[in-house]
Each structure stands twice: as C-alpha cells, then as structure tokens.
Design a protein around this motif. Structure first.
Motif, short mmCIF file in Angstrom:
data_model
loop_
_atom_site.label_atom_id
_atom_site.label_comp_id
_atom_site.label_asym_id
_atom_site.label_seq_id
_atom_site.Cartn_x
_atom_site.Cartn_y
_atom_site.Cartn_z
N ARG A 1 -7.30 -13.51 5.76
CA ARG A 1 -8.19 -12.48 6.10
C ARG A 1 -8.59 -11.63 4.83
NH1 ARG A 1 -7.31 -9.57 11.57
NH2 ARG A 1 -7.67 -7.59 10.22
N GLY A 2 -7.83 -11.69 3.85
CA GLY A 2 -8.16 -10.97 2.67
C GLY A 2 -9.07 -11.67 1.84
N LEU A 3 -9.31 -12.75 2.32
CA LEU A 3 -10.44 -13.55 1.43
C LEU A 3 -11.67 -13.39 2.12
CD1 LEU A 3 -8.45 -16.83 0.54
CD2 LEU A 3 -9.58 -15.31 -0.90
N ALA A 4 -11.97 -12.47 2.94
CA ALA A 4 -13.40 -12.41 3.65
C ALA A 4 -14.46 -12.39 2.78
CB ALA A 4 -13.02 -11.40 4.86
N SER A 5 -14.21 -11.60 1.77
CA SER A 5 -15.51 -11.35 1.08
C SER A 5 -15.82 -12.50 0.18
CB SER A 5 -15.35 -10.15 0.05
OG SER A 5 -15.22 -8.94 0.91
N THR A 6 -14.79 -13.23 -0.28
CA THR A 6 -14.88 -14.40 -1.04
C THR A 6 -15.62 -15.61 -0.19
OG1 THR A 6 -13.04 -13.94 -2.38
CG2 THR A 6 -13.92 -16.00 -2.24
N LEU A 7 -15.11 -15.79 1.04
CA LEU A 7 -15.64 -16.64 1.86
C LEU A 7 -17.05 -16.40 2.33
CD1 LEU A 7 -12.60 -17.10 4.21
CD2 LEU A 7 -13.45 -18.82 2.65
N ALA A 8 -17.46 -15.16 2.44
CA ALA A 8 -18.77 -14.57 2.97
C ALA A 8 -19.81 -15.00 1.80
CB ALA A 8 -18.70 -13.24 3.43
N THR A 9 -19.37 -15.08 0.62
CA THR A 9 -20.39 -15.06 -0.46
C THR A 9 -20.30 -16.52 -1.15
OG1 THR A 9 -18.58 -14.22 -2.21
CG2 THR A 9 -20.25 -12.77 -1.17
N TYR A 10 -19.88 -17.45 -0.09
CA TYR A 10 -19.71 -18.83 -0.77
C TYR A 10 -21.11 -19.43 -1.17
CZ TYR A 10 -19.18 -23.79 -0.20
OH TYR A 10 -18.73 -25.28 -0.50
N ASP A 11 -20.94 -20.24 -2.35
CA ASP A 11 -22.00 -20.66 -3.04
C ASP A 11 -21.72 -22.19 -3.22
OD1 ASP A 11 -23.87 -21.43 -4.93
OD2 ASP A 11 -24.22 -19.72 -6.25
N GLY A 12 -22.53 -22.94 -2.45
CA GLY A 12 -22.01 -24.43 -2.48
C GLY A 12 -22.19 -24.97 -3.85
N ALA A 13 -23.36 -24.52 -4.48
CA ALA A 13 -23.64 -25.22 -5.76
C ALA A 13 -22.55 -24.86 -6.68
CB ALA A 13 -25.03 -24.80 -6.31
N ALA A 14 -22.18 -23.54 -6.66
CA ALA A 14 -21.45 -23.07 -7.74
C ALA A 14 -20.04 -23.91 -7.44
CB ALA A 14 -21.28 -21.74 -7.71
N GLU A 15 -19.65 -23.84 -6.05
CA GLU A 15 -18.52 -24.49 -5.83
C GLU A 15 -18.31 -25.86 -6.53
OE1 GLU A 15 -14.52 -23.87 -3.70
OE2 GLU A 15 -16.33 -22.40 -4.31
N LEU A 16 -19.29 -26.73 -6.11
CA LEU A 16 -19.30 -28.10 -6.60
C LEU A 16 -19.04 -28.01 -8.21
CD1 LEU A 16 -19.86 -31.05 -6.11
CD2 LEU A 16 -22.13 -30.75 -6.52
N GLU A 17 -19.82 -27.27 -8.82
CA GLU A 17 -19.83 -27.28 -10.36
C GLU A 17 -18.36 -26.70 -10.80
OE1 GLU A 17 -22.15 -28.31 -12.53
OE2 GLU A 17 -23.61 -28.66 -10.64
N ARG A 18 -17.60 -26.12 -10.05
CA ARG A 18 -16.17 -25.67 -10.33
C ARG A 18 -15.56 -26.80 -10.07
NH1 ARG A 18 -12.47 -23.82 -13.50
NH2 ARG A 18 -10.83 -22.89 -12.30
N GLY A 19 -15.80 -27.63 -9.10
CA GLY A 19 -14.72 -28.67 -8.66
C GLY A 19 -15.20 -29.99 -9.97
N LEU A 20 -16.35 -29.95 -10.17
CA LEU A 20 -16.71 -31.09 -11.15
C LEU A 20 -15.96 -30.68 -12.38
CD1 LEU A 20 -20.33 -31.75 -10.32
CD2 LEU A 20 -18.52 -33.21 -10.07
N ASP A 21 -16.10 -29.40 -12.95
CA ASP A 21 -15.11 -28.95 -14.22
C ASP A 21 -13.84 -29.40 -14.08
OD1 ASP A 21 -17.76 -27.78 -15.07
OD2 ASP A 21 -17.17 -25.80 -14.29
N ILE A 22 -13.17 -29.09 -13.06
CA ILE A 22 -11.80 -29.39 -12.78
C ILE A 22 -11.56 -30.98 -12.88
CG2 ILE A 22 -9.86 -29.48 -11.47
CD1 ILE A 22 -10.94 -26.66 -10.09
N LEU A 23 -12.28 -31.73 -12.22
CA LEU A 23 -12.23 -33.09 -12.04
C LEU A 23 -12.38 -33.65 -13.45
CD1 LEU A 23 -12.06 -35.62 -10.67
CD2 LEU A 23 -14.43 -35.62 -10.08
N LEU A 24 -13.48 -33.47 -14.03
CA LEU A 24 -14.08 -34.15 -15.20
C LEU A 24 -13.33 -33.75 -16.41
CD1 LEU A 24 -17.95 -33.78 -14.78
CD2 LEU A 24 -16.61 -35.91 -14.63
N THR A 25 -12.60 -32.63 -16.42
CA THR A 25 -11.90 -32.06 -17.61
C THR A 25 -10.58 -32.94 -17.49
OG1 THR A 25 -12.55 -29.88 -17.54
CG2 THR A 25 -10.52 -30.17 -18.54
N GLY A 26 -10.00 -33.02 -16.22
CA GLY A 26 -8.95 -33.89 -16.13
C GLY A 26 -9.15 -35.18 -16.41
N LEU A 27 -10.04 -35.75 -15.83
CA LEU A 27 -10.26 -37.18 -16.34
C LEU A 27 -10.54 -37.42 -17.76
CD1 LEU A 27 -13.03 -38.04 -13.65
CD2 LEU A 27 -10.78 -38.95 -13.90
#
Length: 234
Positions: free
Chosen positions: A200-226
């Motif tokens: 419930r406390g994440l309501a504001s974060t969930l409501a401002t979901y940005d698919g493009a930015a979320e993908l870039e963040r995931g790629l940053d984590i993945l590619l840095t790890g690789l």
C-alpha cells in the motif's frame, strides 16, 4: 457476399480484400485480426471472411490454427533487428531489448505467442523464423569473444528479463483512472493495511510506472552483472 445486419457488421481489414492470396498476405491479415480483436477471435473461417476467400484455400498456407499462430509469431519476430556485427555487444543487446519492447507494445495481443507458446514446443521443433533472433544474438556474442555456452547463458538472461518485463508492463492496469489519489486509482485501498503495509505504501511509485525507464533499469542491472562475471575471450 451477403452482408450481416447493420448492428452486427464487423469492420474487416480493407487492405486485404483485393489481390492474389499468398502466405504473407494471409499472415498480415491474421495479425491485424489479433491486434484488433485478440487471439481467441481468430479462426480459419474468420480469417477467410476477412480475405474474401473460401476457408479451404487457407490450408494451403497453414495446415491448422496452430501453424497459423506460429506463422504470426514468425511475422512479428522477423521485425526484430539484431546487428550481429556490432562491435559493442552490450549496446546491441540494449537495442534489441528496446526493439522487442516496441514490438510487444505494438502487438500486445501477440505477446502470449512470443512468451508462453514456445514453452510447449521443443526448441528444434519451433518455427525457424522464431529461432533467427537467437542465432543472430549467439553470433553477436561469439564474435565478441564469448564461448557458445556463455552466449546462450546471456541470451537466456536477456530474454528472461524481457519476457517478464513485457508481461508486467502490459498488466499495469489502473482500477479507477478518474481518481486523483494513487491508492484509490490502483484499488490498493481494498487491501488490509495490516497485511499489506509495504504494498500500500508503494501506491505513488506504482502509479507513476514508466515501462521504458523500468526496462532500462533492468538492463543496467543485467548487463553490469554480465560484464562483471563473464569476460569475452580475445
């Protein structure tokens, strides 16, 4: 052709009503039906009506609906561009990821064919067109100096991220779009605060979901790890 009653008229894909029937034209029309109405509305008879051909004529290009769906997956994946000669393998994988997301958002009703349908088919029995991105990425990574096994590992990690991301992004539904309060917009007020305080406390974060930015963040984590754990061999 007899027209249905006015209140039951279905707008057919106009660009498919003239010309000689071939596999490419059939698949393009089938993809448009799925885009407009969903996979469950596609049938050989429905497709034949849109093309203005007898249903039996379609079986020359697809033996059954399963083959038709495989062809649609091939059609969409053929638009996924992989530059296997790119010297910057990480940048190229990022470009592929962005392209895949674009295709998924352009054809959201096709995503089950791209993500879940292949799980029921052994790799070697999948349509060859759906395997070409895999082969191209393996080529990219082995040219960069990774072993074949390492390249496959990277491919699996990348598409595991992509599949999860597009499914999540397409499911980011708003319960009450007219509400101004994020908790109410998402319907999270229905969850007992004693059981789900963090969610419930994440309501504001969930409501401002940005698919493009979320993908870039995931790629940053993945590619840095690789790049940290797997080093190409010269």
């Amino acid at each position: 052709m007899v027209q249905p009653p006015a209140d039951r008229v279905v707008q057919e894909p106009r660009q498919h009503t003239n010309g000689k029937l071939n596999r490419a034209r059939m698949l393009a029309c089938a993809l448009e039906i799925i885009d407009r109405e969903g996979i469950e509305k596609l049938s050989m008879r429905r497709l034949a009506r849109a093309l203005e051909y007898d249903p039996m004529s379609l079986y020359r290009y697809a033996a059954n609906k399963a083959a038709l769906l495989d062809g649609i997956a091939e059609t969409v994946l053929s638009r996924l561009t992989v530059d296997s000669a790119d010297p910057d393998w990480a940048a190229q994988l990022r470009a592929v990821a962005r392209d895949y997301r674009r295709l998924a958002l352009t054809h959201p009703n096709v995503v089950p064919l791209l993500v879940t349908r292949p799980l029921a088919t052994p790799l070697a029995l999948r349509p060859r067109g759906t395997l070409r991105p895999l082969e191209a990425i393996l080529t990219l990574l082995t040219r960069a100096g990774f072993s074949s096994a390492e390249a496959l590992h990277i491919y699996r990690a990348l598409f595991g991220l992509l599949h999860g991301h597009v499914l999540n992004e397409l499911q980011e539904l708003v319960d009450n779009p007219d509400e101004t309060d994020d908790l109410l917009r998402l319907g999270l007020h229905r969850l007992p605060i004693g059981e789900f305080p963090l969610l419930r406390g994440l309501a504001s974060t969930l409501a401002t979901y940005d698919g493009a930015a979320e993908l870039e963040r995931g790629l940053d984590i993945l590619l840095t790890g690789l790049t940290t754990t797997l080093v190409p061999h010269p």
